[in-house]
Design an enzyme around this catalytic site. Structure first.
Site: not given
Ligand code: GRF
Length: 192
Positions: A22, A98, A112, A114, A179
């Protein structure tokens, strides 16, 4: 939240704990003309986060804070963010919780991502639980961060169909792809 006309991009930090896919897509987005944010800092709670490699790859400052003493650590992070003139916080796979005190300092400026269609499946192991409950759909959510885990106001969501052949790995892969787009779309939505 509106971006000031004619102003520079909003200085943003991304908090990670792992792979950072991400983070990578946010960096790519931040480099486009339409992005309201620039990624100026990457923070991790562990030096083992492989996503830290994007700091050197994209020449972005990185900092590791170990959360042994949360209160002290958060104080140090806040000081550092102030010094770096950071105005917006994106959590992306950040595995530490946090405190209210920290979140209040960035009220309305901390978001965030999720991997579920909140309010369903807060917390961990979202894909396993969605499959176990025979859900037809799952997805991902970008939301404001509040003191309550995965409970702040929803900014955007994306849906993913769960197929009979899916397991938690195949599902995680499909959701993660969604995402990457959802996170930058949500940031555009916030500032436009
Ligand atoms: C993602 O699925 C995010 O939604 C969750 O943890 C994962 C992180 O993936 N909170 P990355 O580190 O961005 O590849």
């Amino acid at each position: 939240m509106k971006k000031l006309i004619g102003s520079k991009k909003i200085k943003t930090v991304v908090f990670i704990s792992g792979t950072g896919s991400n983070l990578k897509s946010l960096i790519n987005f931040s480099k486009t003309k339409k992005s309201p944010i620039s990624i100026d800092l990457i923070i991790s709670n562990t030096s083992k986060a492989t996503g830290l490699k994007y700091a050197s790859q994209f020449k972005i400052k990185k900092k590791i804070f170990n959360f042994e003493k949360n209160e002290v650590t958060e104080k140090n992070i806040l000081l550092f963010l102030k010094k770096e003139k950071i105005n917006f916080v994106c959590l992306a796979g950040f595995m530490k919780i946090l405190s209210n005190n920290f979140i209040k300092k960035f009220k309305g400026k901390i978001i965030n991502i999720h991997p579920s269609l909140l309010p369903k499946y807060k917390g961990l192991h979202t894909h396993e639980r969605a499959i176990e409950n025979k859900e037809k759909f799952t997805g991902c959510t970008v939301h404001y961060v509040t003191g309550k885990l995965d409970s702040g106001k929803i900014i955007m969501q994306a849906k993913v169909k769960i197929l009979a052949k899916d397991n938690s790995f195949s599902l995680a892969k499909k959701v993660l792809k969604k995402e990457h787009k959802l996170y930058s779309d949500s940031i555009s939505k916030i500032f436009n």
